[in-house]
Design a protein around this motif. Structure first.
Motif, short mmCIF file in Angstrom:
data_model
loop_
_atom_site.label_atom_id
_atom_site.label_comp_id
_atom_site.label_asym_id
_atom_site.label_seq_id
_atom_site.Cartn_x
_atom_site.Cartn_y
_atom_site.Cartn_z
N LEU A 132 0.80 -1.22 0.00
CA LEU A 132 0.00 0.00 0.00
C LEU A 132 0.84 1.28 0.00
N ALA A 133 2.12 1.17 0.39
CA ALA A 133 2.97 2.36 0.54
C ALA A 133 3.05 3.24 -0.70
N PRO A 134 3.10 2.69 -1.93
CA PRO A 134 3.21 3.57 -3.10
C PRO A 134 2.04 4.55 -3.26
N LEU A 135 0.92 4.28 -2.61
CA LEU A 135 -0.24 5.17 -2.74
C LEU A 135 0.06 6.57 -2.18
N ARG A 136 0.88 6.64 -1.14
CA ARG A 136 1.22 7.96 -0.58
C ARG A 136 1.98 8.79 -1.60
N ARG A 145 -6.25 8.80 -7.94
CA ARG A 145 -7.13 7.67 -8.25
C ARG A 145 -7.51 6.89 -6.99
N LEU A 146 -6.69 7.00 -5.93
CA LEU A 146 -7.08 6.39 -4.66
C LEU A 146 -8.42 6.96 -4.19
N ALA A 180 -3.94 -3.34 -4.42
CA ALA A 180 -3.79 -3.72 -3.02
C ALA A 180 -4.82 -3.03 -2.14
N PHE A 181 -5.09 -1.76 -2.42
CA PHE A 181 -6.09 -1.01 -1.65
C PHE A 181 -7.46 -1.64 -1.80
#
Length: 379
Positions: A132-136, A145-146, A180-181
Motif C-alpha cells: 500500500l505504501a506507493p499510494l502515498r 485515483r485512490l 492492493a487497496f
C-alpha cells in the motif's frame, strides 16, 4: 488464539533517531523497531500506544489488521501538497475515511470495521504496508485515483446516489497500489473492474523523464531557484511537488472532466453484468473440467478392462487371493475387480458365466459378512 491484532508503522520523510526509538520502546518491549519502522502483533491484550499520536509525531503510514475483520490504513500528508477539493468531496460520500488535522499535516484515516465482510481468510498482516505504501507517493504527486476507490466504497454500500457521477473517468491503469487497496478494503472486485473499464487509461497522465525535463525548463527562473533551495534544505517532497504541478498543467490541456463520466447507477449495472458473465464463465469452466475428468476416467476404465480381458481367468484367482487376506483393503480390491469383471462380461455377452462364478464365490465365502456386504446386490 482468541484474538489477533497487527500494527505496522513506517516513517518515510524523516527517519527515527535514537530518542524516538527509545520513546517507542517504552510503548512495547516486543515490537520490532528500526530507523524507519515499528511493527508488532498481539494475540492477547492491546497496544499501549495511540496510533493517531504515533502518526502525528513520527510516522507517515500505518496499517492495522484484526482477526475479527477490522482493516485500517492511515496516510500522513503535508497540507500544502494536498488537493483539498478532493478530500471535501470524498467526505460527503463515504464512511470509510476520516481526516485528522495534525499541525502542518493531514492524516487520512481509512478504516473498515469488517461488519459486512464474511468468511475472513486468515491474514497475519505482514506485507500489506509494503503493497500500500506507493499510494502515498501517488497522492503527493497529484495522482488521486485512490480517491476514486474511496468513492467506490460509497457506491458499493449505497451512500452514493444513483445519479452521482464518478469523480474521474475511471481508474485505469490499475497499478499495484490501487489493486492492493481494493483488496485490503474488500471492495467488490466486479465494481472495481467496472471502474477500470472507463477511459482512465487515456486520461491518466504518465510522466516520462523527457516530458518532466521539458516541464522543469518551462518553470520561471525564480521558481526553479526556490525549488533548488528546497532540495538543498532537505525537503523530501520536491519531486512529488514537481510531478503534481506537471499533472495539473497537463490536465488543463486535456481536462479529465471533459470526458464522459458514468453515473453510480451505470457502474452498479455494469458490475452486475460483469458478475453474471464471470459466474457463467466459471460454470462453463467447471463443466468443461467435469467433462475432461469423465473422459479421462472412461479412458482409464477402458484400459483397465482391456487388461482384464487379456488376463482371462487369472483375474478370478486374484479375487480369491484378495478375499483370503480377510481385511478391508483386500475386500475392497476384490470387490473392485468383480465390478470390472461384471462390466467386461456385460460388454462381451458372457453374463451367464459371470453369474455362475460369482455365485460360487459367494458360497465359498458366505461367512465373510463384510465381504458379502461389499458385493451388495451385484449379480
Amino acid at each position: 488464539m482468541s484474538e489477533y491484532q497487527y500494527y505496522e508503522f513506517q516513517a518515510i520523510d524523516r527517519p527515527l533517531d535514537e530518542a524516538d526509538r527509545e520513546a517507542l520502546r517504552s510503548l512495547s518491549t516486543r515490537a520490532q523497531i528500526t530507523a524507519t519502522s515499528f511493527t508488532n502483533h498481539y494475540e492477547w491484550g492491546d497496544f499501549k500506544g495511540s496510533p493517531r499520536k504515533l502518526m502525528e509525531r513520527w510516522f507517515d503510514l500505518h496499517v492495522y489488521l484484526a482477526n475479527w475483520g477490522t482493516h485500517q490504513l492511515m496516510i500522513r500528508l503535508p497540507k500544502r501538497l494536498v488537493d483539498h477539493d478532493w478530500l471535501d468531496a470524498l467526505m460527503m460520500c463515504t464512511d470509510l475515511m476520516q481526516i485528522i488535522k495534525a499541525k502542518d499535516n493531514l492524516i487520512l484515516n481509512l478504516c473498515d470495521d469488517g461488519e459486512d465482510a464474511l468468511d475472513y481468510d486468515w491474514d497475519d498482516g505482514s506485507g500489506w504496508l509494503g503493497a500500500l505504501a506507493p499510494l502515498r507517493a501517488d497522492l503527493l504527486s497529484g495522482d488521486w485515483r485512490l480517491a476514486y476507490l474511496v468513492w467506490l466504497t460509497g457506491v458499493e454500500n449505497g451512500n452514493v446516489r444513483d445519479e452521482a457521477l464518478e469523480p474521474l473517468p475511471g481508474i485505469a491503469p490499475l497499478n499495484g497500489g490501487l489493486s492492493a487497496f481494493a483488496d485490503f478494503f474488500r471492495i467488490d472486485s466486479d465494481l472495481v473492474q467496472a471502474a477500470a473499464e472507463g477511459p482512465g487509461a487515456a486520461t491518466h497522465i504518465d510522466i516520462s523523464p523527457e516530458s518532466l525535463r521539458a516541464f522543469v525548463k518551462s518553470i520561471p527562473a525564480l521558481e526553479q531557484t526556490a525549488l533548488l533551495q528546497r532540495v538543498a534544505e532537505g525537503d523530501p517532497h520536491v519531486a512529488a511537488d514537481l510531478r503534481s504541478r506537471f499533472r495539473k498543467a497537463a490536465s488543463r490541456q486535456d481536462p479529465p472532466m471533459s470526458h464522459t463520466l458514468r453515473s453510480a447507477a451505470e457502474l452498479r449495472d455494469r458490475a452486475t453484468a460483469i458478475e453474471t458473465a464471470r459466474k457463467a464463465a466459471a460454470a462453463e469452466r467447471r463443466k468443461a473440467e467435469r467433462l475432461k475428468q469423465e473422459q479421462l476416467a472412461e479412458r482409464a476404465k477402458q484400459a483397465r478392462l482391456t487388461a482384464l480381458r487379456k488376463r482371462g481367468a487369472d483375474v478370478w484367482q486374484e479375487v480369491e487371493t484378495e478375499v483370503q487376506r480377510r481385511n478391508a483393503s483386500g475386500y475392497d480390491r476384490a470387490a473392485t475387480l468383480i465390478f470390472d469383471l461384471r462390466t467386461v462380461a456385460d460388454e462381451d455377452g458372457a453374463m451367464a458365466e459371470f453369474a455362475n462364478r460369482l455365485n460360487a464365490l459367494r458360497k465359498r465365502h458366505e461367512r465373510k459378512q463384510r465381504f458379502i456386504e461389499r458385493l451388495g446386490t451385484l449379480t
